[in-house]
Write a protein that holds these residues in place. Structure first.
Motif, PDB file in Angstrom:
ATOM      1  N   ASN A  46      46.855  39.220  36.946  1.00 20.79           N
ATOM      2  CA  ASN A  46      46.104  38.816  35.757  1.00 20.79           C
ATOM      3  C   ASN A  46      44.617  38.807  36.088  1.00 20.79           C
ATOM      4  O   ASN A  46      44.213  39.265  37.159  1.00 20.79           O
ATOM      5  CB  ASN A  46      46.580  37.451  35.245  1.00 20.79           C
ATOM      6  CG  ASN A  46      46.431  36.365  36.287  1.00 20.79           C
ATOM      7  OD1 ASN A  46      45.415  36.275  36.968  1.00 20.79           O
ATOM      8  ND2 ASN A  46      47.459  35.528  36.432  1.00 20.79           N
ATOM      9  N   ALA A  47      43.817  38.295  35.192  1.00 22.63           N
ATOM     10  CA  ALA A  47      42.365  38.345  35.363  1.00 22.63           C
ATOM     11  C   ALA A  47      41.886  37.627  36.614  1.00 22.63           C
ATOM     12  O   ALA A  47      40.834  37.965  37.165  1.00 22.63           O
ATOM     13  CB  ALA A  47      41.683  37.751  34.125  1.00 22.63           C
ATOM     14  N   CYS A  48      42.641  36.635  37.095  1.00 16.91           N
ATOM     15  CA  CYS A  48      42.203  35.872  38.269  1.00 16.91           C
ATOM     16  C   CYS A  48      42.217  36.710  39.542  1.00 16.91           C
ATOM     17  O   CYS A  48      41.616  36.326  40.546  1.00 16.91           O
ATOM     18  CB  CYS A  48      43.075  34.634  38.453  1.00 16.91           C
ATOM     19  SG  CYS A  48      42.957  33.471  37.072  1.00 16.91           S
ATOM     20  N   ALA A  49      42.894  37.857  39.499  1.00 13.80           N
ATOM     21  CA  ALA A  49      42.932  38.734  40.669  1.00 13.80           C
ATOM     22  C   ALA A  49      41.565  39.342  40.963  1.00 13.80           C
ATOM     23  O   ALA A  49      41.299  39.763  42.096  1.00 13.80           O
ATOM     24  CB  ALA A  49      43.960  39.846  40.454  1.00 13.80           C
ATOM     25  N   PHE A  50      40.694  39.386  39.963  1.00  7.59           N
ATOM     26  CA  PHE A  50      39.373  40.000  40.172  1.00  7.59           C
ATOM     27  C   PHE A  50      38.238  39.116  39.678  1.00  7.59           C
ATOM     28  O   PHE A  50      37.092  39.524  39.683  1.00  7.59           O
ATOM     29  CB  PHE A  50      39.302  41.354  39.448  1.00  7.59           C
ATOM     30  CG  PHE A  50      39.761  41.309  38.018  1.00  7.59           C
ATOM     31  CD1 PHE A  50      38.935  40.826  37.023  1.00  7.59           C
ATOM     32  CD2 PHE A  50      41.044  41.726  37.683  1.00  7.59           C
ATOM     33  CE1 PHE A  50      39.368  40.774  35.706  1.00  7.59           C
ATOM     34  CE2 PHE A  50      41.481  41.688  36.364  1.00  7.59           C
ATOM     35  CZ  PHE A  50      40.647  41.208  35.371  1.00  7.59           C
ATOM     36  N   TRP A  51      38.578  37.882  39.245  1.00  2.69           N
ATOM     37  CA  TRP A  51      37.542  36.983  38.723  1.00  2.69           C
ATOM     38  C   TRP A  51      36.621  36.513  39.847  1.00  2.69           C
ATOM     39  O   TRP A  51      37.071  36.342  40.978  1.00  2.69           O
ATOM     40  CB  TRP A  51      38.202  35.775  38.072  1.00  2.69           C
ATOM     41  CG  TRP A  51      37.361  35.114  37.012  1.00  2.69           C
ATOM     42  CD1 TRP A  51      36.539  34.040  37.167  1.00  2.69           C
ATOM     43  CD2 TRP A  51      37.282  35.482  35.631  1.00  2.69           C
ATOM     44  NE1 TRP A  51      35.945  33.724  35.977  1.00  2.69           N
ATOM     45  CE2 TRP A  51      36.381  34.596  35.014  1.00  2.69           C
ATOM     46  CE3 TRP A  51      37.884  36.485  34.862  1.00  2.69           C
ATOM     47  CZ2 TRP A  51      36.073  34.665  33.655  1.00  2.69           C
ATOM     48  CZ3 TRP A  51      37.574  36.551  33.516  1.00  2.69           C
ATOM     49  CH2 TRP A  51      36.681  35.656  32.934  1.00  2.69           C
ATOM     50  N   PRO A  52      35.328  36.292  39.577  1.00  2.00           N
ATOM     51  CA  PRO A  52      34.420  35.791  40.625  1.00  2.00           C
ATOM     52  C   PRO A  52      34.899  34.462  41.190  1.00  2.00           C
ATOM     53  O   PRO A  52      35.522  33.654  40.494  1.00  2.00           O
ATOM     54  CB  PRO A  52      33.078  35.631  39.882  1.00  2.00           C
ATOM     55  CG  PRO A  52      33.178  36.574  38.720  1.00  2.00           C
ATOM     56  CD  PRO A  52      34.625  36.574  38.311  1.00  2.00           C
ATOM     57  N   LYS A  53      34.615  34.215  42.448  1.00  2.00           N
ATOM     58  CA  LYS A  53      35.005  32.977  43.100  1.00  2.00           C
ATOM     59  C   LYS A  53      34.321  31.784  42.434  1.00  2.00           C
ATOM     60  O   LYS A  53      33.220  31.897  41.876  1.00  2.00           O
ATOM     61  CB  LYS A  53      34.631  33.012  44.584  1.00  2.00           C
ATOM     62  CG  LYS A  53      35.439  34.012  45.402  1.00  2.00           C
ATOM     63  CD  LYS A  53      36.885  33.565  45.539  1.00  2.00           C
ATOM     64  CE  LYS A  53      37.666  34.478  46.466  1.00  2.00           C
ATOM     65  NZ  LYS A  53      39.079  34.065  46.618  1.00  2.00           N
ATOM     66  N   ALA A  54      34.971  30.627  42.496  1.00  2.00           N
ATOM     67  CA  ALA A  54      34.423  29.409  41.902  1.00  2.00           C
ATOM     68  C   ALA A  54      33.093  29.047  42.557  1.00  2.00           C
ATOM     69  O   ALA A  54      32.898  29.238  43.761  1.00  2.00           O
ATOM     70  CB  ALA A  54      35.411  28.266  42.052  1.00  2.00           C
ATOM     71  N   THR A  55      32.163  28.526  41.748  1.00  2.66           N
ATOM     72  CA  THR A  55      30.854  28.127  42.275  1.00  2.66           C
ATOM     73  C   THR A  55      30.749  26.621  42.474  1.00  2.66           C
ATOM     74  O   THR A  55      29.778  26.137  43.031  1.00  2.66           O
ATOM     75  CB  THR A  55      29.728  28.569  41.320  1.00  2.66           C
ATOM     76  OG1 THR A  55      29.955  27.987  40.026  1.00  2.66           O
ATOM     77  CG2 THR A  55      29.703  30.081  41.186  1.00  2.66           C
TER      78      THR A  55
END
Length: 262
Positions: A212-221
């Motif tokens: 899903n989108a979390c596979a390529f989402w930017p890391k948490a800041t």
């Protein structure tokens, strides 16, 4: 979540005192009835409370018997990405809340940050990106599922055409994907876990574990939120929620013994 009428600020929160001391300008709701609405000003980034500010839309229906008032009943719309501004009016209209509760508690609803009237977030997701919402794992389609990742630059219709749908998914993925730094980046790990989930959970299959989108989402800041206070609260959780498993909720630091199973 039910909480007492008063609560004290945590030590070291002096930089946030300007926010906690706000006096809200309650106005009649758009749809009439007993609900009132107001905006709360909050920092965009809590690590920089003096920086940019945004507004959170909240609503309330006051306890019908002020002499019996015990506190507030805060309604979380869930999702993430769901709007909860109209929840108090809805539960009253549908008689979901018993009189014994509405007499003693103010009913509070809100649009979480990034949602609806609360400084809505828009990630300009394309149609293909919007479709990455947890399809069930199929060996014959897995490679195509992976290839649709925005990291590969998929074509698509501009997200402006999707309006509220884009807002919902932008808020959903912003929260879900940034809630943990442990989302896998390796497609083969998704393949293994999705196949195992499909075998062990035939009803829901692998919809929550496929790519899903979390596979390529930017890391948490921001660091993971730690719940560690003495505020009195009753938190209700569903035993069979496949997206928010009870075992994870029970392990939340600072909430041991606060659960009631639903």
């Amino acid at each position: 979540m039910a909480a007492p009428a008063t609560a004290s600020a945590a030590p070291g929160d002096t930089a946030l005192s300007a926010y906690s001391d706000q006096r809200l300008d309650w106005q009649p709701g758009d749809e009439g009835g007993p609900a009132e609405c107001a905006d709360i000003e909050v920092p965009l980034d809590y690590s920089r409370p003096d920086g940019k500010k945004i507004r959170i839309a909240v609503s309330r229906i006051k306890a019908s018997e002020p002499s019996e008032r015990q506190g507030v009943l805060l309604m979380n719309p869930g999702g993430p990405g769901g709007s909860g501004l109209t929840l108090p009016a809805m539960v009253m209209k549908e008689n979901v809340i018993p009189d014994s509760v509405s007499r003693r508690f103010d009913l509070i609803g809100f649009d979480p940050r990034g949602v609806g009237r609360s400084a809505p977030v828009n990630c300009s997701l394309t149609g293909q990106e919007l479709s990455l919402s947890g399809p069930a794992y199929q060996p014959e389609t897995f490679e195509n599922d992976v290839s649709r990742a925005p990291a590969a630059g998929p074509p698509g219709k501009p997200a402006a055409a999707y309006g509220a749908i884009d807002n919902f998914y932008s808020a959903y993925w912003s929260v879900t994907c940034a809630d943990s730094d442990s989302w896998p980046r390796d497609p083969e790990q998704y393949r293994r876990e999705a196949a195992l989930d499909k075998q062990n959970n035939p009803l829901f299959a692998s919809s929550a574990s496929n790519t899903n989108a979390c596979a390529f989402w930017p890391k948490a800041t921001e660091p993971t939120t730690v719940v560690d206070n003495t505020a009195g609260a009753l938190i209700v959780n569903n035993e069979w929620d496949s997206q928010t498993p009870l075992v994870g909720a029970i392990r939340t630091p600072g909430l041991h013994g606060a659960w009631r199973l639903g």
